[in-house]
Scaffold this motif. Sequence first.
Motif, PDB file in Angstrom:
ATOM      1  N   ARG A  39     -68.826  61.365  24.540  1.00  0.00           N
ATOM      2  CA  ARG A  39     -67.583  61.152  25.034  1.00  0.00           C
ATOM      3  C   ARG A  39     -66.317  61.226  24.025  1.00  0.00           C
ATOM      4  NH1 ARG A  39     -65.419  60.749  30.309  1.00  0.00           N
ATOM      5  NH2 ARG A  39     -63.229  60.084  30.244  1.00  0.00           N
ATOM      6  N   ALA A  40     -66.330  60.220  23.246  1.00  0.00           N
ATOM      7  CA  ALA A  40     -65.701  60.284  22.096  1.00  0.00           C
ATOM      8  C   ALA A  40     -65.311  61.362  21.220  1.00  0.00           C
ATOM      9  CB  ALA A  40     -65.771  59.005  21.252  1.00  0.00           C
ATOM     10  N   ASP A  41     -66.484  62.035  20.846  1.00  0.00           N
ATOM     11  CA  ASP A  41     -66.498  63.317  20.171  1.00  0.00           C
ATOM     12  C   ASP A  41     -65.778  64.356  20.923  1.00  0.00           C
ATOM     13  OD1 ASP A  41     -66.901  65.265  17.890  1.00  0.00           O
ATOM     14  OD2 ASP A  41     -69.165  64.957  18.227  1.00  0.00           O
ATOM     15  N   LEU A  42     -66.117  64.398  22.146  1.00  0.00           N
ATOM     16  CA  LEU A  42     -65.440  65.726  22.968  1.00  0.00           C
ATOM     17  C   LEU A  42     -64.172  65.549  22.997  1.00  0.00           C
ATOM     18  CD1 LEU A  42     -68.288  66.253  25.807  1.00  0.00           C
ATOM     19  CD2 LEU A  42     -67.801  67.403  23.795  1.00  0.00           C
ATOM     20  N   ALA A  43     -63.610  64.275  23.245  1.00  0.00           N
ATOM     21  CA  ALA A  43     -62.242  63.910  23.261  1.00  0.00           C
ATOM     22  C   ALA A  43     -61.471  64.387  22.100  1.00  0.00           C
ATOM     23  CB  ALA A  43     -62.058  62.598  23.919  1.00  0.00           C
ATOM     24  N   ARG A  44     -62.274  63.975  20.984  1.00  0.00           N
ATOM     25  CA  ARG A  44     -61.657  64.252  19.665  1.00  0.00           C
ATOM     26  C   ARG A  44     -61.368  65.617  19.285  1.00  0.00           C
ATOM     27  NH1 ARG A  44     -63.663  65.250  14.770  1.00  0.00           N
ATOM     28  NH2 ARG A  44     -65.809  64.818  15.650  1.00  0.00           N
ATOM     29  N   ARG A  45     -62.296  66.551  19.783  1.00  0.00           N
ATOM     30  CA  ARG A  45     -62.402  67.965  19.384  1.00  0.00           C
ATOM     31  C   ARG A  45     -61.653  68.871  20.569  1.00  0.00           C
ATOM     32  NH1 ARG A  45     -66.835  69.485  16.203  1.00  0.00           N
ATOM     33  NH2 ARG A  45     -68.250  67.592  15.636  1.00  0.00           N
ATOM     34  N   MET A  46     -61.623  68.440  21.743  1.00  0.00           N
ATOM     35  CA  MET A  46     -61.276  69.569  23.030  1.00  0.00           C
ATOM     36  C   MET A  46     -60.240  68.692  23.654  1.00  0.00           C
ATOM     37  SD  MET A  46     -63.366  71.829  22.509  1.00  0.00           S
ATOM     38  CE  MET A  46     -62.967  72.797  23.720  1.00  0.00           C
ATOM     39  N   GLY A  47     -60.210  67.616  24.050  1.00  0.00           N
ATOM     40  CA  GLY A  47     -59.294  66.681  24.810  1.00  0.00           C
ATOM     41  C   GLY A  47     -59.992  65.544  25.678  1.00  0.00           C
ATOM     42  N   GLU A  48     -59.304  65.434  27.024  1.00  0.00           N
ATOM     43  CA  GLU A  48     -60.067  64.361  27.526  1.00  0.00           C
ATOM     44  C   GLU A  48     -61.137  65.114  28.345  1.00  0.00           C
ATOM     45  OE1 GLU A  48     -58.681  61.804  31.649  1.00  0.00           O
ATOM     46  OE2 GLU A  48     -57.391  62.867  30.936  1.00  0.00           O
ATOM     47  N   PRO A  49     -62.486  64.590  28.457  1.00  0.00           N
ATOM     48  CA  PRO A  49     -63.787  65.029  28.897  1.00  0.00           C
ATOM     49  C   PRO A  49     -63.586  64.800  30.434  1.00  0.00           C
ATOM     50  CG  PRO A  49     -64.311  63.927  27.033  1.00  0.00           C
ATOM     51  CD  PRO A  49     -62.859  63.573  27.352  1.00  0.00           C
ATOM     52  N   LEU A  50     -63.765  65.675  31.468  1.00  0.00           N
ATOM     53  CA  LEU A  50     -63.875  65.462  32.812  1.00  0.00           C
ATOM     54  C   LEU A  50     -65.185  65.327  33.240  1.00  0.00           C
ATOM     55  CD1 LEU A  50     -60.875  67.613  33.940  1.00  0.00           C
ATOM     56  CD2 LEU A  50     -60.596  65.142  33.567  1.00  0.00           C
ATOM     57  N   HIS A  51     -65.901  66.225  32.683  1.00  0.00           N
ATOM     58  CA  HIS A  51     -67.452  66.210  33.105  1.00  0.00           C
ATOM     59  C   HIS A  51     -68.286  67.162  31.977  1.00  0.00           C
ATOM     60  CE1 HIS A  51     -71.114  67.588  35.126  1.00  0.00           C
ATOM     61  NE2 HIS A  51     -71.008  66.464  35.776  1.00  0.00           N
ATOM     62  N   TRP A  52     -69.208  66.723  31.906  1.00  0.00           N
ATOM     63  CA  TRP A  52     -70.039  67.651  30.870  1.00  0.00           C
ATOM     64  C   TRP A  52     -71.596  67.512  31.019  1.00  0.00           C
ATOM     65  CZ3 TRP A  52     -67.870  62.757  29.455  1.00  0.00           C
ATOM     66  CH2 TRP A  52     -68.969  61.637  29.141  1.00  0.00           C
ATOM     67  N   THR A  53     -72.026  68.613  30.742  1.00  0.00           N
ATOM     68  CA  THR A  53     -73.685  68.957  30.960  1.00  0.00           C
ATOM     69  C   THR A  53     -74.262  69.298  29.614  1.00  0.00           C
ATOM     70  OG1 THR A  53     -73.534  69.310  33.140  1.00  0.00           O
ATOM     71  CG2 THR A  53     -75.470  69.997  32.298  1.00  0.00           C
ATOM     72  N   VAL A  54     -75.272  68.513  28.861  1.00  0.00           N
ATOM     73  CA  VAL A  54     -76.064  69.113  27.742  1.00  0.00           C
ATOM     74  C   VAL A  54     -76.968  69.753  28.186  1.00  0.00           C
ATOM     75  CG1 VAL A  54     -77.325  67.961  26.098  1.00  0.00           C
ATOM     76  CG2 VAL A  54     -75.637  66.419  26.975  1.00  0.00           C
ATOM     77  N   MET A  55     -76.720  71.167  27.726  1.00  0.00           N
ATOM     78  CA  MET A  55     -77.544  72.373  27.805  1.00  0.00           C
ATOM     79  C   MET A  55     -78.925  72.247  27.022  1.00  0.00           C
ATOM     80  SD  MET A  55     -74.689  75.217  28.748  1.00  0.00           S
ATOM     81  CE  MET A  55     -75.727  76.219  29.157  1.00  0.00           C
ATOM     82  N   GLU A  56     -78.579  72.051  25.548  1.00  0.00           N
ATOM     83  CA  GLU A  56     -79.580  72.149  24.594  1.00  0.00           C
ATOM     84  C   GLU A  56     -79.637  71.012  23.619  1.00  0.00           C
ATOM     85  OE1 GLU A  56     -81.076  75.549  21.627  1.00  0.00           O
ATOM     86  OE2 GLU A  56     -79.759  75.732  23.022  1.00  0.00           O
ATOM     87  N   ILE A  57     -80.624  70.437  22.993  1.00  0.00           N
ATOM     88  CA  ILE A  57     -80.767  69.612  21.975  1.00  0.00           C
ATOM     89  C   ILE A  57     -81.622  70.128  20.973  1.00  0.00           C
ATOM     90  CG2 ILE A  57     -81.172  67.391  21.259  1.00  0.00           C
ATOM     91  CD1 ILE A  57     -80.088  66.207  23.750  1.00  0.00           C
ATOM     92  N   ASP A  58     -81.055  70.382  19.511  1.00  0.00           N
ATOM     93  CA  ASP A  58     -81.959  70.736  18.679  1.00  0.00           C
ATOM     94  C   ASP A  58     -82.146  69.849  17.734  1.00  0.00           C
ATOM     95  OD1 ASP A  58     -83.286  72.035  16.781  1.00  0.00           O
ATOM     96  OD2 ASP A  58     -82.578  74.120  17.025  1.00  0.00           O
TER      97      ASP A  58
END
Length: 229
Positions: A151-170
């Motif tokens: 959440r902190a990484d998404l907030a730093r890059r994009m803005g305030e995260p409202l909802h997210w879904t992890v689609m792929e992990i490599d």
Amino acid sequence: MDSLRHLAAHLGLDLIAICLLTFAIYYPRHRRRDLVPAYVALNVALFTIVAALTEVGGRGGTALGFGLFGVLSIIRLRSDAVQHEEVAYYFTTLVLGLICGLPHLRFALAAALSAVLLLVVYAADHPRLFARARRAVITLDTVHTNPTALRADLARRMGEPLHWTVMEIDFVRDLMVVDVRYREPVAAASVSPHIHPHTATTPSPSASASAAPGHVDVPRPAAPALDTA
């Protein structure tokens, strides 16, 4: 003669409705010229077919209806760039053609239903409605196993995260793909409202070096001209 005037009035209503939907609502907001003829042609074609089905009645109307169903079943929107809101415009185009193409429907009722459809689309797709809400599918150059860190990484890059879904992990390439809904910062929304969320600009090394603190860019003297005479 009365039926022709009634049909002409419905056709005029349909043309006015589809022109308002396409040229006054859709194109000024989405700027996709390739979908403009698709919306207009689909609407007018459906109006024509509905009017023809009503006119034929029991003299082949059932066969024409099954033929229309068979033709529409093999037509597909073969474009991976069509967004969900544009599909909504497709559906509204179809409904307008159906409503205006019914000759036995009173003109006032058809006009009222068409106006309701246009007002709903105008309000639902208004740019000021959830203006800062965005959606993006991003690829992170790290794998976060902690939701708080993600959440902190998404907030730093994009803005305030409202909802997210992890689609792929490599874990081999150390990356993860996340479908995130976020609220864009006020400054970014006011400065660049039309920048695509996937677009990023990386400064060049020269620009980074010139912007470094304590660095003074001293102009080099011009090379002396050689007298070849």
